[in-house]
Scaffold this active site. Structure first.
Site, short mmCIF file in Angstrom:
data_model
loop_
_atom_site.label_atom_id
_atom_site.label_comp_id
_atom_site.label_asym_id
_atom_site.label_seq_id
_atom_site.Cartn_x
_atom_site.Cartn_y
_atom_site.Cartn_z
N GLY A 14 0.81 -1.22 0.00
CA GLY A 14 0.00 0.00 0.00
C GLY A 14 0.84 1.26 0.00
O GLY A 14 2.08 1.22 -0.08
N ARG A 39 -1.98 -9.19 -1.57
CA ARG A 39 -1.82 -9.29 -3.03
C ARG A 39 -0.87 -10.41 -3.44
O ARG A 39 0.12 -10.67 -2.77
CB ARG A 39 -1.27 -7.97 -3.59
CG ARG A 39 -2.27 -6.86 -3.45
CD ARG A 39 -1.69 -5.55 -3.90
NE ARG A 39 -2.20 -4.52 -2.99
CZ ARG A 39 -2.11 -3.22 -3.21
NH1 ARG A 39 -1.52 -2.77 -4.28
NH2 ARG A 39 -2.61 -2.36 -2.34
N TYR A 146 -15.00 4.38 8.11
CA TYR A 146 -13.56 4.39 8.37
C TYR A 146 -13.25 5.12 9.68
O TYR A 146 -12.51 4.62 10.53
CB TYR A 146 -12.90 5.08 7.18
CG TYR A 146 -11.41 5.30 7.25
CD1 TYR A 146 -10.52 4.23 7.31
CD2 TYR A 146 -10.89 6.59 7.18
CE1 TYR A 146 -9.16 4.46 7.33
CE2 TYR A 146 -9.53 6.82 7.19
CZ TYR A 146 -8.66 5.75 7.27
OH TYR A 146 -7.31 5.97 7.27
C1 AKB Z 1 -8.28 8.94 3.58
O1 AKB Z 1 -8.47 9.94 2.86
O2 AKB Z 1 -9.14 8.09 3.81
C2 AKB Z 1 -6.93 8.79 4.24
C3 AKB Z 1 -6.91 9.35 5.62
C4 AKB Z 1 -6.94 10.82 5.80
O3 AKB Z 1 -6.87 8.62 6.56
N1 AKB Z 1 -5.92 9.39 3.44
#
Ligand code: AKB
Length: 316
Positions: A14, A39, A146
């Site tokens: 990554g 991968r 996230y």
């Molecule tokens: C994203 O945009 O999801 C990442 C982050 C800021 O954690 N680059």
């Protein structure tokens, strides 16, 4: 530095992983840093990155077998779904981002490894967080999958440190920009794509609006911060959830203006998509004074220096 350290990087293909493998091999030697990723690599890339193991971090038996095979002492867990991709597959993102972390934390709790690095993100903050110079300790109500997984992960890291004395360390990365590797599925990815399009003499259509300010960092700073934190004396690492980390802040319009210093005919237009809503929920700038005071962190690159260095390396 302990010459006997053996490091496993999970998510080595990554954006951060590929550069961290190089950085850690410079310090510990090639054979002491094992790259791993889900991968399948072609023979050529396999030879270039060896020692390499194909690994799904959710397969805890395989993870344990690799830790024993290589006598691993430290794990850097970088495998995760980022903000934009996680919105498309919330349950898988939760599974990967949380259970991957538990698999690694539990190896440390059971004494199989000594140290863990796990990245958090500015995504732990949400629309109710103060957006300018966001403090280390503040309101955190993330509204992305996230962000929710990163905030939860931070709580578990601190819990494992307090209850089980697991030496886990973490940084809340801003958007990361580098020329060596491509970003994968984030909201801040535009700030990498834009340099490549400019160097190809192409116009760029940005998926965020012109005045969307976000915290960003050049990759050499991010790699240095990660290694500095992992090398810091344990008693200096006072925060075991995750440290705020700041590099620079800019809007798409500001980065485009900087790019025009190098490519005067470069042009940008704006077509915000679903990632705009994610960006609007994040801070514009970050207060990283705890990282500065506790283990001496200071970023070296601003927008101008980063842009010069990016264009010194990106050639088409
Ligand atoms: C994203 O945009 O999801 C990442 C982050 C800021 O954690 N680059």
């Amino acid at each position: 530095m302990n010459a006997k350290e053996k490091i496993l990087i999970i998510g080595s293909s990554g954006q951060i992983g590929s550069e961290l493998v190089e950085g850690l091999r410079d310090i510990y030697g090639r054979e002491s840093v094992i790259a791993s990723d889900i991968r399948n690599l072609e023979k050529e890339s396999l030879e270039a990155v060896a020692p390499y193991e194909k690994l799904n971090v959710l397969d805890k038996d395989h993870l344990y077998a690799l830790v024993k095979k290589y006598e691993i002492t430290q794990i850097y867990l970088l495998a995760a779904l980022l903000s934009a991709t996680a919105e498309k597959n919330p349950m898988f993102a939760w599974d990967l981002n949380m259970n991957g972390l538990f698999n690694v934390l539990n190896l440390a709790k059971e004494g199989h490894i000594k140290k863990v690095y796990w990245p958090s993100s500015i995504a732990v903050f949400g629309p109710t967080t103060p957006r300018i110079m966001t403090p280390q300790f503040t309101i955190m109500e993330p509204n992305t999958v996230y962000g929710i997984s990163k905030q939860t992960g931070e709580r578990w890291c601190e819990y494992y440190f307090q209850k089980y004395q697991v030496d886990v360390r973490s940084l809340r990365y801003p958007g990361l920009i580098g020329y060596k590797s491509a970003p994968g599925g984030g909201t801040t990815d535009y700030a990498v794509h834009i340099y490549h399009e400019a160097a190809k003499h192409q116009p760029y259509v940005c998926f965020l609006s012109e005045n969307t300010g976000l915290p960003m960092m050049y990759m050499p700073d991010a790699i240095k911060a990660t290694i500095d934190l992992m090398h810091a004396d344990p008693d200096k690492v006072k925060i075991r959830s995750s440290y705020n980390l700041s590099g620079m802040s800019f809007t798409p319009q500001e980065i485009a203006n900087e790019i025009k210093q190098h490519y005067p005919s470069f042009s940008i237009s704006y077509q915000p998509d679903s990632r705009q809503q994610i960006a609007d929920s994040w801070p514009q700038s970050i207060d990283d004074s705890y990282a500065n005071n506790d283990w001496g962190w200071k970023a070296a690159y601003d927008l101008k220096l980063m842009t010069e260095d990016m264009f010194a390396h990106i050639k088409y």
